[in-house]
Design a protein around this motif. Structure first.
Motif, PDB file in Angstrom:
ATOM      1  N   VAL A 150       0.856  -1.193   0.000  1.00 30.95           N
ATOM      2  CA  VAL A 150       0.000   0.000   0.000  1.00 30.95           C
ATOM      3  C   VAL A 150       0.886   1.235   0.000  1.00 30.95           C
ATOM      4  N   ASP A 151       0.302   2.322  -0.435  1.00 33.64           N
ATOM      5  CA  ASP A 151       1.068   3.567  -0.518  1.00 33.64           C
ATOM      6  C   ASP A 151       0.182   4.721  -0.038  1.00 33.64           C
ATOM      7  N   PRO A 152      -0.064   4.795   1.271  1.00 29.48           N
ATOM      8  CA  PRO A 152      -1.036   5.759   1.786  1.00 29.48           C
ATOM      9  C   PRO A 152      -0.646   7.209   1.514  1.00 29.48           C
ATOM     10  N   ALA A 153      -1.678   8.037   1.249  1.00 28.89           N
ATOM     11  CA  ALA A 153      -1.397   9.440   0.948  1.00 28.89           C
ATOM     12  C   ALA A 153      -2.595  10.341   1.270  1.00 28.89           C
ATOM     13  N   PRO A 154      -2.922  10.645   2.473  1.00 29.77           N
ATOM     14  CA  PRO A 154      -2.393  10.071   3.714  1.00 29.77           C
ATOM     15  C   PRO A 154      -3.149   8.810   4.121  1.00 29.77           C
TER      16      PRO A 154
END
Ligand SMILES: N[C@@H](CCC(=O)N[C@@H](CS)C(=O)NCC(=O)O)C(=O)O
Length: 217
Positions: A150-154
């Motif tokens: 996963v690549d949270p943003a945010p």
């Protein structure tokens, strides 16, 4: 105003994820039984509606009994598309949303059946200690698998909070707890910290999953 949904829950348990979802959705609910299933009384309270003797249990307005935290969260997220707490079926994030919403209970939450009471699955202290240790290692492994993908943003799906963020925030409060989680899974931990800090959930956390001394491990 819709009729309040009925929930069997317990402080600190998986029902708090459902309570948080209902709070964010502004949907009225009542805890019809505070039923900590790690006590005899709690198990007895839940048994008539869930022979698994587990929480959470939601009773729909039609009187349908819903168990399984992920099923309840998925149902709630879809019930009110305007709230934006679930990517809709045709959204590019929908597949990943469903994937992780099932991964959390299937791979991680299920391990607490072993971790919390290994005597249910193994005889003798040594076997139970080993089972507990292996269940905890499996939970850690699974969180790291999710962290890597996963690549949270945010939040996991970008700027928009989803019920996946809420779900992982609650489940990551349990063993191996947040101190480990922050070190091993910094991306997911940053999501959880944001959800911890949501003003809409301050009162709920304080009442149902308080940040008491030592809460993080
Ligand atoms: N698959 C179920 C698992 C629920 C579950 O394990 N709930 C815990 C409370 S957080 C419980 O009731 N444990 C008692 C037991 O398993 O005996 C779900 O996702 O709702």
């Amino acid at each position: 105003m819709p009729e309040p949904l009925k929930l069997y829950g317990a402080k600190g348990s998986g029902s708090v994820a459902v309570e948080a979802a209902l709070t964010l959705l502004g949907r009225p609910y009542v805890i019809i039984a505070e039923a900590p299933t790690w006590t005899q009384a709690g198990r007895e309270a839940v048994r008539p509606v869930n022979p698994m003797e587990q929480l959470p249990v939601l009773i729909t307005p039609q009187g349908e009994v819903m168990t399984e935290s992920a099923a309840i969260l998925l149902w709630l997220g879809d019930l009110d598309p305007q709230a934006g707490l679930a990517p809709p079926p045709d959204h590019p994030d929908r597949a990943a949303y469903l994937r992780w919403m099932v991964f959390v209970p299937a791979a991680i939450y299920a391990m607490y059946y072993l971790l919390d009471d290994p005597a249910r699955m193994a005889h003798g202290d040594a076997a139970q200690d080993e089972l507990r240790e292996r269940a905890l290692e499996r939970i850690k492994f699974c969180w790291k698998v999710m962290e890597a993908q996963v690549d949270p943003a945010p939040f996991v799906f970008g700027a928009q909070l989803s019920l996946l963020d809420v779900y992982l925030t609650v489940v990551s409060r349990w063993n191996p707890r947040r101190r480990w989680f922050s070190d091993a899974c910094p991306k997911l931990a940053s999501v959880a910290r944001r959800v911890d800090a949501l003003p809409e959930l301050h009162a709920l956390w304080a009442e149902r999953m308080p940040f008491e001394p030592g809460w993080d491990g």
